[in-house]
Design an enzyme around this catalytic site. Sequence first.
Site, mmCIF file in Angstrom:
data_model
loop_
_atom_site.group_PDB
_atom_site.id
_atom_site.type_symbol
_atom_site.label_atom_id
_atom_site.label_comp_id
_atom_site.label_asym_id
_atom_site.label_seq_id
_atom_site.Cartn_x
_atom_site.Cartn_y
_atom_site.Cartn_z
ATOM 1 N N THR A 378 0.828 -1.205 0.000
ATOM 2 C CA THR A 378 0.000 0.000 0.000
ATOM 3 C C THR A 378 0.864 1.257 0.000
ATOM 4 O OG1 THR A 378 -1.691 -1.261 1.194
ATOM 5 C CG2 THR A 378 -1.979 1.100 1.175
ATOM 6 N N GLY A 470 -1.555 -2.416 5.959
ATOM 7 C CA GLY A 470 -2.646 -3.345 6.214
ATOM 8 C C GLY A 470 -3.393 -3.022 7.503
HETATM 9 N N1 GLY Z 1 -5.035 -4.254 1.085
HETATM 10 C C1 GLY Z 1 -4.963 -3.698 2.354
HETATM 11 C C2 GLY Z 1 -6.192 -2.983 2.769
HETATM 12 O O1 GLY Z 1 -6.954 -2.543 1.925
HETATM 13 O O2 GLY Z 1 -6.450 -2.880 3.940
#
Ligand code: GLY
Length: 571
Positions: A378, A470
């Site tokens: 992310t 995350g």
């Molecule tokens: N892929 C990590 C989130 O959207 O929390």
Amino acid sequence: MSISRTGCFAIVLVLLGSLPLAAASRPPAQGGGGAVASDERLATEVGLEILRQGGNAADAAVATALALVVVEPEAGNLGGGGLAVIKFGDEVTYLDFRETAPAAAHRKTYLDEAGEPVPEASLVGPLAAGVPGSPSGLFELHRRYGKLKWRVVVEPARRLAADGFAVSRRLHHGLVAKKEVLTRFSETADRWFPEGEAPAPGAMLRIPELAATLADYASEGPTAITSGDRARAIEEVSKRYGGILTADDLAAYAPVWREPVRFEAFGWQVASADLPSSGGILVGSTAAIVDRLSWRDTPRFGAQRVHLIAEAWRRAFADRFLLGDPSAAKAGADELLASSWLDQRSASVDPMKASASSSVEPWEHAVASDGVSESSDTTHLSVVDADGNLVALTTTLNGLFGCALYVPEAGFFLNNEMDDFATVPGRPNLYGLVQGEANEVAAGKRMLSSMSPTVAWREGEAVALGGRGGSRIPTATLQVLLNFWLDDDNLQAALDRPRVHHQWLPDQIFSEDDALSPETKAELEARGHEITWVGSLAQVHAVRWSAGGQVEAAVDPRGGGGASGVVRPLF
Ligand code: GLY
């Protein structure tokens, strides 16, 4: 621990019940004409350049996000999705460009005939890919709020891809770390491991295929990717490796404007990401619970603050089990931020003793989790312009390089966001998160996220922030806000201070190496907490605006990346 020691002056950094360790902090970037904070210097410079050209916060945010597609291809994306919370004047909005499940997806897509999960099916290869939302989402953010022409906003990213950029250490190390999985796909191996090696740090890299995509995106908008040859190429490469993503899925995707989660905390108005993210609900409910538990009056150092916030997170993450796509969630902000529920949750906290997560409903649906893996997935960027307009934008491929499949005809990676669904309800995902039926796989659904792009303001002052990491994003975001709101930290110090994390399951406090003193750790253990040390917990980037037009930008020193900058007035 990976906190970098860059910066010019040393200050004492402490958090919660943490060690009063001497650590270094960089001075915040301050100025008067707008500010950008992102993962990469080149992307931040693009955002600043757009502000200098007269662009507003939306123009700069979109340009920065597109530059990240080029220079941070492991997370910046056109093959993934994201969320943005926007404050323009008094208008506060939330753009959901989260991926959706392809039309052919269903609750058993990731299970074998015996109902057992197929190893890696939701993580590696195109079966793991949701329908990308970024091409339409970034375009829509600009359409509604942008001031400069679309092609002007896209051009800096196109130029970076065409002319080349110096490969960052982070990109190099990411490629090396993921080499085994990336080289399972010849399309990825050919582009990223020419002659078998990842490009060295500092090597000039040109990505002409991405430059071509961006040129067409600049002239045609999202259909340059979501229809025609590129969409067909995505479908073909997906099918080649057992995926179900189709050109029709790409054409059908639409971003959605939603109301953000809104709450008041410690004298600040806050707006954050609502469903399909759990982020805003988690930030809001835990802020409210710690407030009810007299956080403000609790000593800054020692075990008590850590205990209280861990108990608040234990309860908030238990409720996360009920969340999912807005059409399927069994609860939402109305229920979970209701005063009566927050009163009940905070009343159940024993101020001296850890609760067992197994005693915090909805435990009966869950099984034990293996742990929380380290991940630097992310990417987040925060932008403020000279008028005090703010954009907090988080975007993701989920894991680093998403599903590991690079689409040569398009110049980007496909995500592996399908793992954010409860592919097997009750079993932990990539982040050790145990999730419920509300987040089961179904065609067209958005998978539950933890991204927490957030804007907070009060008279004469506003901040935008969010992070990568995350499940640790909402807990890091809240800690930064509490440091900033209540402990008189400047923005940079609020980011720098060590952090802790709890997510209900597994039933552990995760602590950065320097977050807890031996005495605090012993006290927490005596209260029944289990402590697990981790290198770092999320990376948060933030900007701040003050009345009079002063702006400030700060990036998280964790992970070795990040760059902030301000546009200085020309007088
Ligand atoms: N892929 C990590 C989130 O959207 O929390």
